[in-house]
Structure formats: C-alpha cells, structure tokens
Design a protein around this motif. Structure first.
Motif, PDB file in Angstrom:
ATOM      1  N   ARG A 208       0.837  -1.214   0.000  1.00  0.00           N
ATOM      2  CA  ARG A 208       0.000   0.000   0.000  1.00  0.00           C
ATOM      3  C   ARG A 208       0.869   1.261   0.000  1.00  0.00           C
ATOM      4  O   ARG A 208       0.579   2.230  -0.706  1.00  0.00           O
ATOM      5  CB  ARG A 208      -0.925  -0.034   1.223  1.00  0.00           C
ATOM      6  N   LYS A 209       1.934   1.233   0.785  1.00  0.00           N
ATOM      7  CA  LYS A 209       2.843   2.380   0.862  1.00  0.00           C
ATOM      8  C   LYS A 209       3.519   2.633  -0.483  1.00  0.00           C
ATOM      9  O   LYS A 209       3.618   3.780  -0.940  1.00  0.00           O
ATOM     10  CB  LYS A 209       3.898   2.121   1.944  1.00  0.00           C
ATOM     11  N   LEU A 210       3.964   1.581  -1.138  1.00  0.00           N
ATOM     12  CA  LEU A 210       4.650   1.734  -2.423  1.00  0.00           C
ATOM     13  C   LEU A 210       3.701   2.202  -3.523  1.00  0.00           C
ATOM     14  O   LEU A 210       4.085   2.983  -4.393  1.00  0.00           O
ATOM     15  CB  LEU A 210       5.309   0.414  -2.820  1.00  0.00           C
ATOM     16  N   LEU A 211       2.468   1.729  -3.481  1.00  0.00           N
ATOM     17  CA  LEU A 211       1.490   2.141  -4.487  1.00  0.00           C
ATOM     18  C   LEU A 211       1.113   3.615  -4.357  1.00  0.00           C
ATOM     19  O   LEU A 211       0.689   4.241  -5.335  1.00  0.00           O
ATOM     20  CB  LEU A 211       0.231   1.272  -4.393  1.00  0.00           C
ATOM     21  N   SER A 212       1.267   4.159  -3.159  1.00  0.00           N
ATOM     22  CA  SER A 212       0.904   5.564  -2.947  1.00  0.00           C
ATOM     23  C   SER A 212       2.077   6.508  -3.170  1.00  0.00           C
ATOM     24  O   SER A 212       1.903   7.731  -3.117  1.00  0.00           O
ATOM     25  CB  SER A 212       0.363   5.757  -1.524  1.00  0.00           C
ATOM     26  N   LYS A 213       3.261   5.961  -3.418  1.00  0.00           N
ATOM     27  CA  LYS A 213       4.435   6.811  -3.638  1.00  0.00           C
ATOM     28  C   LYS A 213       4.335   7.538  -4.969  1.00  0.00           C
ATOM     29  O   LYS A 213       3.830   6.991  -5.952  1.00  0.00           O
ATOM     30  CB  LYS A 213       5.709   5.957  -3.629  1.00  0.00           C
TER      31      LYS A 213
END
Length: 201
Positions: free
Chosen positions: A73-78
């Motif tokens: 989720r964190k990487l997709l929001s970067k």
C-alpha cells in the motif's frame, strides 16, 4: 507496522525469530522449545502468548500478510510512474511473504502448511492485495474500453491472471534473484498489454 503495546512488540519479536526456525527445521520438526529458545523466552511464556505451534504459525502468517499489505500500500501511494509502483508493490509483497522460505529445504512443506493452517487468512490477504493492485490499475492513465483497466471486474481478472502466472514461477526459479527477474519480466509484459490513451502500448 505500528505496534500499540509492549506485548505487540514481544509478539513481533517472536514472529521474527519463529520465521527463521521454521525455515531451518520445517514445521513438523520444529518444537515450541525451539521457538521459545530462538525468541529468548521461556516455554511457559510462549504458551501464554500462543495456544500451540499451529496457533503461532497461523498468527505468524497473519502478521507477515499484514506487513506485506502495508508495504504494498505504501509503495502504491508513492509518487512516480504508476507502472513502477505497480511492479515494486508486487516485488515487496513477494519479498515479505514468499522469499523468507523460498530457499529453505522445507519451503514446499511450509507453503503447504501455510495454505492449510492459515488458508482463510491467506485467501483474504491475497484478495486484499489483488484489490489494491486492481485499484491502482484503474487509476493509471491507460486503457481503452477493451483494456484490462476498463472496469473493476476486468482489472481484478487481469491482476489475478498476473499473480497466477507469478505463482507458477516460484518452483521454476533457480534463486531469489531469478524469481525477481521473472516477476519483472511477467509484470512488464502484462502492463505493456494495456494501451495508453493514444492507443499505443
């Protein structure tokens, strides 16, 4: 992953130690004594935290799944190119869930136990991950009316097909490095099948 209490930190430490023990000895040969010793606590203290080895393994699976989903989720929001984010999320998910046992001599046994003991949790986590990737795919500035990014059901089918293809590479890969290379190749091929708004791939 946020920890709300000292107890959460203790459980996380047990999970981290247990992962190495299960990878070294396999599920069947691992005892609660082995797990307690690796975690630096007594066997009675371990039993206060978990009912038995099966319960610990199931909770470990849920813990790792949560870590994998949070990282994805964190990487997709970067910020950055959405295709890079999509690939990086898949690599991170597999790094957390699959890679720790991929080169263990007991890897096949552990994956089977993982699906058996924690099957429902594994399925729910996988569905959440597919949902994350599908939502990201729909948010890309790609896809015409016939593309996999044209609707939520189509996006889910596309992502499920990709993840099934990736799962098929787990036994075929000769190493973690080879597996990551195969994931990159498959994901790139899949994403290039989606036309951009000008109709090119």
């Amino acid at each position: 992953m946020a920890f709300d209490s000292v107890q959460d930190l203790k459980r996380a430490a047990v999970f981290d130690a247990a992962l190495g023990v299960f990878a070294r000895y396999g599920f069947r040969r691992t005892s609660m004594n082995d797990l307690a010793s690796a975690a630096g606590i007594s066997r009675p203290a371990l039993y206060l935290m978990f009912d038995n080895k099966e319960d610990l393994f199931c909770q470990l699976a849920i813990y790792r799944q949560t870590l994998a989903l949070e990282e994805a989720r964190k990487l997709l929001s970067k910020p950055g190119h959405p295709r890079d984010s999509f690939l990086n999320a898949i690599l991170a998910y597999e790094r957390i869930l699959f890679e720790p046992v991929s080169e263990s001599p007991h890897g096949d046994e552990l994956m089977d136990i993982h699906k058996g003991i924690a099957g429902d949790e594994v399925s729910r986590g996988h569905d959440q991950f597919v949902g994350l990737l599908s939502g990201h795919l729909l948010g890309m500035e790609y896809g015409g009316p016939e593309s996999p990014a044209s609707s939520a059901p189509e996006a889910r089918k596309f992502v499920n097909l990709l993840m099934t293809s990736i799962a098929g590479q787990k036994k075929a890969a000769s190493s973690i490095r080879d597996f990551r290379h195969r994931v990159r190749q498959l994901t790139t091929i899949f994403l290039h099948s989606i036309p951009d708004q000008n109709g090119s791939t």
